[in-house]
Design an enzyme around this catalytic site. Structure first.
Site, PDB file in Angstrom:
ATOM      1  N   SER A   1      -2.571  10.532  -2.907  1.00  0.00           N
ATOM      2  CA  SER A   1      -4.138  10.011  -2.320  1.00  0.00           C
ATOM      3  C   SER A   1      -3.915  10.307  -0.579  1.00  0.00           C
ATOM      4  O   SER A   1      -2.252   9.732  -0.644  1.00  0.00           O
ATOM      5  CB  SER A   1      -5.389   9.259  -2.629  1.00  0.00           C
ATOM      6  OG  SER A   1      -4.216   8.104  -2.415  1.00  0.00           O
TER       7      SER A   1
ATOM      8  N   ILE B   1      -1.754   9.343   2.576  1.00  0.00           N
ATOM      9  CA  ILE B   1      -0.964   9.893   3.628  1.00  0.00           C
ATOM     10  C   ILE B   1      -0.155  10.264   2.806  1.00  0.00           C
ATOM     11  O   ILE B   1       0.486  11.662   3.397  1.00  0.00           O
ATOM     12  CB  ILE B   1      -0.575   7.881   4.605  1.00  0.00           C
ATOM     13  CG1 ILE B   1      -1.354   7.918   5.460  1.00  0.00           C
ATOM     14  CG2 ILE B   1       1.267   8.799   4.945  1.00  0.00           C
ATOM     15  CD1 ILE B   1      -0.696   6.139   6.168  1.00  0.00           C
TER      16      ILE B   1
ATOM     17  N   ARG C   1       1.363   6.290  -9.796  1.00  0.00           N
ATOM     18  CA  ARG C   1       1.070   5.847 -10.838  1.00  0.00           C
ATOM     19  C   ARG C   1       0.120   6.970 -11.714  1.00  0.00           C
ATOM     20  O   ARG C   1      -0.320   7.113 -12.708  1.00  0.00           O
ATOM     21  CB  ARG C   1       0.953   4.719 -10.970  1.00  0.00           C
ATOM     22  CG  ARG C   1       1.682   3.812 -10.515  1.00  0.00           C
ATOM     23  CD  ARG C   1       1.271   2.231 -10.304  1.00  0.00           C
ATOM     24  NE  ARG C   1       0.592   1.890  -9.342  1.00  0.00           N
ATOM     25  CZ  ARG C   1       0.043   0.834  -8.741  1.00  0.00           C
ATOM     26  NH1 ARG C   1       0.332  -0.539  -9.435  1.00  0.00           N
ATOM     27  NH2 ARG C   1      -0.975   1.074  -7.726  1.00  0.00           N
TER      28      ARG C   1
ATOM     29  N   ASP D   1       5.561   4.247 -11.819  1.00  0.00           N
ATOM     30  CA  ASP D   1       5.017   2.451 -10.562  1.00  0.00           C
ATOM     31  C   ASP D   1       6.822   2.797  -9.965  1.00  0.00           C
ATOM     32  O   ASP D   1       7.859   1.994 -10.544  1.00  0.00           O
ATOM     33  CB  ASP D   1       4.741   1.681 -12.076  1.00  0.00           C
ATOM     34  CG  ASP D   1       5.088   0.920 -11.471  1.00  0.00           C
ATOM     35  OD1 ASP D   1       5.051   0.516 -10.473  1.00  0.00           O
ATOM     36  OD2 ASP D   1       4.146  -0.344 -12.259  1.00  0.00           O
ATOM     37  N   VAL D   2       6.958   2.913  -8.766  1.00  0.00           N
ATOM     38  CA  VAL D   2       8.343   2.852  -7.379  1.00  0.00           C
ATOM     39  C   VAL D   2       8.577   1.210  -7.891  1.00  0.00           C
ATOM     40  O   VAL D   2       9.552   0.783  -7.458  1.00  0.00           O
ATOM     41  CB  VAL D   2       7.819   3.760  -6.723  1.00  0.00           C
ATOM     42  CG1 VAL D   2       7.647   4.659  -6.444  1.00  0.00           C
ATOM     43  CG2 VAL D   2       6.771   2.439  -6.098  1.00  0.00           C
TER      44      VAL D   2
ATOM     45  N   TYR E   1       1.312  -8.048   4.030  1.00  0.00           N
ATOM     46  CA  TYR E   1       1.630  -7.023   5.342  1.00  0.00           C
ATOM     47  C   TYR E   1       2.853  -7.095   5.705  1.00  0.00           C
ATOM     48  O   TYR E   1       3.264  -5.942   5.842  1.00  0.00           O
ATOM     49  CB  TYR E   1       0.275  -5.859   4.609  1.00  0.00           C
ATOM     50  CG  TYR E   1       0.376  -5.159   4.782  1.00  0.00           C
ATOM     51  CD1 TYR E   1      -0.098  -3.956   4.308  1.00  0.00           C
ATOM     52  CD2 TYR E   1       0.241  -4.596   6.850  1.00  0.00           C
ATOM     53  CE1 TYR E   1       0.516  -2.960   4.187  1.00  0.00           C
ATOM     54  CE2 TYR E   1       0.002  -3.204   6.895  1.00  0.00           C
ATOM     55  CZ  TYR E   1       0.237  -2.065   5.386  1.00  0.00           C
ATOM     56  OH  TYR E   1       0.274  -1.389   5.648  1.00  0.00           O
TER      57      TYR E   1
ATOM     58  N   LYS F   1       6.192  -5.136   6.057  1.00  0.00           N
ATOM     59  CA  LYS F   1       6.472  -3.631   6.865  1.00  0.00           C
ATOM     60  C   LYS F   1       7.701  -4.409   8.362  1.00  0.00           C
ATOM     61  O   LYS F   1       7.752  -3.377   7.963  1.00  0.00           O
ATOM     62  CB  LYS F   1       4.619  -3.487   7.443  1.00  0.00           C
ATOM     63  CG  LYS F   1       4.176  -2.581   6.282  1.00  0.00           C
ATOM     64  CD  LYS F   1       5.022  -1.932   5.618  1.00  0.00           C
ATOM     65  CE  LYS F   1       3.537  -0.811   4.429  1.00  0.00           C
ATOM     66  NZ  LYS F   1       4.060  -0.495   4.886  1.00  0.00           N
TER      67      LYS F   1
ATOM     68  N   VAL G   1      -5.733   4.032   9.465  1.00  0.00           N
ATOM     69  CA  VAL G   1      -5.436   5.565   9.256  1.00  0.00           C
ATOM     70  C   VAL G   1      -6.650   5.559   8.543  1.00  0.00           C
ATOM     71  O   VAL G   1      -7.658   5.108   7.050  1.00  0.00           O
ATOM     72  CB  VAL G   1      -4.166   6.565   8.207  1.00  0.00           C
ATOM     73  CG1 VAL G   1      -4.528   8.199   8.577  1.00  0.00           C
ATOM     74  CG2 VAL G   1      -3.008   6.141   9.373  1.00  0.00           C
TER      75      VAL G   1
ATOM     76  N   THR H   1      -7.780   6.278   4.913  1.00  0.00           N
ATOM     77  CA  THR H   1      -7.383   7.200   4.306  1.00  0.00           C
ATOM     78  C   THR H   1      -8.346   6.192   3.123  1.00  0.00           C
ATOM     79  O   THR H   1      -8.882   5.085   3.284  1.00  0.00           O
ATOM     80  CB  THR H   1      -6.247   6.009   4.123  1.00  0.00           C
ATOM     81  OG1 THR H   1      -6.013   4.632   4.141  1.00  0.00           O
ATOM     82  CG2 THR H   1      -5.620   6.957   4.668  1.00  0.00           C
TER      83      THR H   1
END
Length: 255
Positions: free
Chosen positions: A14, A16, A36, A61-62, A153, A157, A186, A188
Site C-alpha cells: 500500500s 508509497i 506481510r 515480515d522484514v 519514529y 528515521k 504523504v 497514505t
C-alpha cells in the site's frame, strides 16, 4: 536509463511502497513485492500485471531475520540477485515522549532502522560482485529535524539516514549507490491513521486534522505517493547521486 533490473520493494502492499512498485514496473523493471499482507500484495500485483508489468509477490515480515532471508531467496530463485532495493516498509505512531513505552521504541527501531539494515546487508554481496546496484530507503523529513509527539519514529528515521550516508561513503567507488527519499506528510493509509490519532487527542475533526497536516508543507497540500515514486525512480536511473536524503516535502525542509 538502465532498464530491466531485478527490483525488490518492501512495504509494497500500500501507500508509497505500492506506488514505487508500480512506477518501477512501468519503467520496465521486474519488481518483487514484499509485505506481510498476502491479499494486499496480490491486489497490487494484479494492478501491475494489468499494465503488462512483471511482478512477483513475496509475503514476508522484514522485522524477522529469517523472513528477510526467505524473501531474498524467493526472488533469487525466480529471477536472480536483487539489483535494486527499495526499503519502503515503515510505520510510526504519535505519543508524548513520557508516554512512549519500551515496546513502542523497540518497534520503531526494528521496523524503520534494523529492517532496512538487514535488507541492505543481504543485498550487497551480489551488487558488489556485479559492481552495480541501487539502494533507496524511504525515510522522512523527520530524519532531518525533530518533531513533537513522534520521538521513537524521529529517532529511527534519523538513524536510517545515518545508515544511508555511511553505506554510501563506504560503497562510493563500487558502482552501488545508496540514497534516502525523505517525504513530508504523504496521502497514505499511515497518514490516515495519524489524522485519526490527532483528532482523538485534540478534539478536532478529522477534516481539520488533515488540513493541519497539509499545511505543514509550504505548498499547502499532502504529497502524492506518485511524487515520492518519481524521486525513487530518479535515484534508480542515476549513478552520480549517492549518500543523499532527497526531500519530497513541498519545501518544508530546505537543504
Amino acid at each position: 536509463m538502465t532498464s530491466g533490473r531485478v527490483c525488490l520493494v518492501t512495504g509494497a502492499s500500500s501507500g508509497i511502497g505500492a506506488a514505487v512498485a508500480e512506477r518501477l514496473a512501468a519503467d520496465g523493471h521486474r519488481v518483487a513485492l514484499a509485505a506481510r499482507s498476502e491479499d494486499d500484495l496480490d491486489a497490487v500485483a494484479a494492478s501491475i500485471r494489468a499494465n503488462d508489468g512483471q511482478v512477483l509477490p513475496v509475503p514476508a515480515d522484514v522485522t524477522d531475520a529469517e523472513g528477510v532471508e526467505g524473501m531474498y531467496r524467493a526472488v533469487e530463485e525466480a529471477w536472480g540477485p536483487v539489483e535494486v532495493l527499495v526499503a519502503a516498509a515503515g510505520s510510526g505512531s504519535g505519543k508524548a515522549l513520557v508516554d512512549t513505552t519500551d515496546d513502542d521504541w523497540r518497534g520503531a527501531i526494528e521496523l524503520n532502522l534494523t529492517a532496512p539494515f538487514r535488507c541492505l546487508r543481504r543485498a550487497l554481496p551480489a551488487m558488489l560482485e556485479r559492481r552495480w546496484g541501487r539502494v533507496v530507503v524511504i525515510a522522512s523529513v523527520v530524519a532531518k529535524r525533530g518533531e513533537a509527539q513522534v520521538a521513537a519514529y524521529t529517532a529511527s528515521k534519523h538513524g536510517v539516514l545515518g545508515l544511508v550516508r555511511s553505506a554510501a561513503a563506504e560503497l562510493a567507488s563500487s558502482g552501488v549507490t545508496v540514497n534516502a527519499v525523505c517525504p513530508g506528510y504523504v496521502d497514505t493509509p499511515m497518514t490516515d491513521r495519524t489524522v485519526r490519532a490527532i483528532s482523538e487527542r485534540s478534539g478536532r475533526t478529522e477534516e481539520q486534522a488533515r488540513d493541519a497536516l497539509a499545511r505543514r508543507q509550504p505548498i499547502g497540500r499532502l504529497i502524492a505517493t506518485g511524487e515520492v515514486a518519481d524521486a525513487v525512480a530518479f535515484c534508480v536511473a542515476t549513478g552520480a547521486v549517492t549518500g543523499q536524503g532527497i526531500n519530497v516535502d513541498g519545501g518544508a525542509v530546505q537543504s
